[in-house]
Write a protein that holds these residues in place. Structure first.
Motif, mmCIF file in Angstrom:
data_model
loop_
_atom_site.group_PDB
_atom_site.id
_atom_site.type_symbol
_atom_site.label_atom_id
_atom_site.label_comp_id
_atom_site.label_asym_id
_atom_site.label_seq_id
_atom_site.Cartn_x
_atom_site.Cartn_y
_atom_site.Cartn_z
ATOM 1 N N HIS A 40 0.833 -1.209 0.000
ATOM 2 C CA HIS A 40 0.000 0.000 0.000
ATOM 3 C C HIS A 40 0.865 1.255 0.000
ATOM 4 O O HIS A 40 0.600 2.208 -0.732
ATOM 5 N N ARG A 41 1.917 1.274 0.815
ATOM 6 C CA ARG A 41 2.814 2.432 0.861
ATOM 7 C C ARG A 41 3.571 2.600 -0.448
ATOM 8 O O ARG A 41 3.833 3.722 -0.885
ATOM 9 N N HIS A 42 3.922 1.488 -1.108
ATOM 10 C CA HIS A 42 4.593 1.588 -2.401
ATOM 11 C C HIS A 42 3.670 2.235 -3.432
ATOM 12 O O HIS A 42 4.106 3.065 -4.234
ATOM 13 N N LYS A 43 2.392 1.883 -3.425
ATOM 14 C CA LYS A 43 1.437 2.508 -4.345
ATOM 15 C C LYS A 43 1.329 4.002 -4.081
ATOM 16 O O LYS A 43 1.189 4.798 -5.009
ATOM 17 N N ALA A 44 1.409 4.389 -2.806
ATOM 18 C CA ALA A 44 1.365 5.815 -2.473
ATOM 19 C C ALA A 44 2.586 6.535 -3.035
ATOM 20 O O ALA A 44 2.490 7.682 -3.475
ATOM 21 N N LEU A 45 3.749 5.878 -3.043
ATOM 22 C CA LEU A 45 4.951 6.481 -3.617
ATOM 23 C C LEU A 45 4.801 6.665 -5.121
ATOM 24 O O LEU A 45 5.253 7.659 -5.682
ATOM 25 N N VAL A 46 4.162 5.707 -5.777
ATOM 26 C CA VAL A 46 3.933 5.829 -7.221
ATOM 27 C C VAL A 46 3.020 7.020 -7.494
ATOM 28 O O VAL A 46 3.267 7.819 -8.400
#
Length: 151
Positions: A40-46
């Motif tokens: 979920h946090r990786h998607k936020a970085l994208v």
């Protein structure tokens, strides 16, 4: 669900009290909670990267009427973003800071300087009053050493 205490001085409210709550809903029953939160946090970085491209690199004007024009503009924007990030990484420019494109541009690419000819060579003369003079020179030296040690 994740519960994190609020920072000292933050405004408290009646519903959450002294904590902030985050809920992540998914239908993935095989992965553990830590892996799901990391994804979920990786998607936020994208999403943050896309916002960076829109705000600082001109991707918001991607509404041309021809596909090839949009495609060419997207390639130009992505190349500029990658060059900024690569220069920041290889030059060791403020490695602990996450410099956005606009900040990097105004600190390191738009510098008070002038080009001077001396001995049939072109030199970049930096203003000694430039507040990031030492960082700029160190990053330039690192980048030059990489290009000199190349193939």
């Amino acid at each position: 669900m994740k519960r994190i205490p609020k920072n000292h001085g933050d405004q408290l409210d009646l519903e959450t009290g002294a904590y902030n709550y985050w809920v992540l809903v998914t239908n993935d029953h095989a992965a553990d909670a830590a892996a799901l939160e990391s994804e979920h946090r990786h998607k936020a970085l994208v999403e943050s990267g896309v916002r960076e491209l829109k705000e600082n690199f001109g991707l918001e004007v991607l509404h041309k009427h021809q596909f090839m024009a949009n495609w060419a503009w997207l390639l130009i924007v992505a190349t500029a973003h990658n060059l900024i990030r690569l220069t920041q990484f290889l030059g060791g420019v403020e490695p602990k800071a996450d410099l956005r494109g606009k900040r990097f541009r105004y600190r390191y690419l738009v510098v008070p300087a002038f080009l001077a000819h001396s001995g049939r060579r072109l030199h970049l003369e930096l203003d000694s009053g430039y507040p990031l003079f030492d960082r700029f020179v160190a990053a330039h030296a690192r980048l030059c050493s990489i290009s000199a040690a190349g193939p």
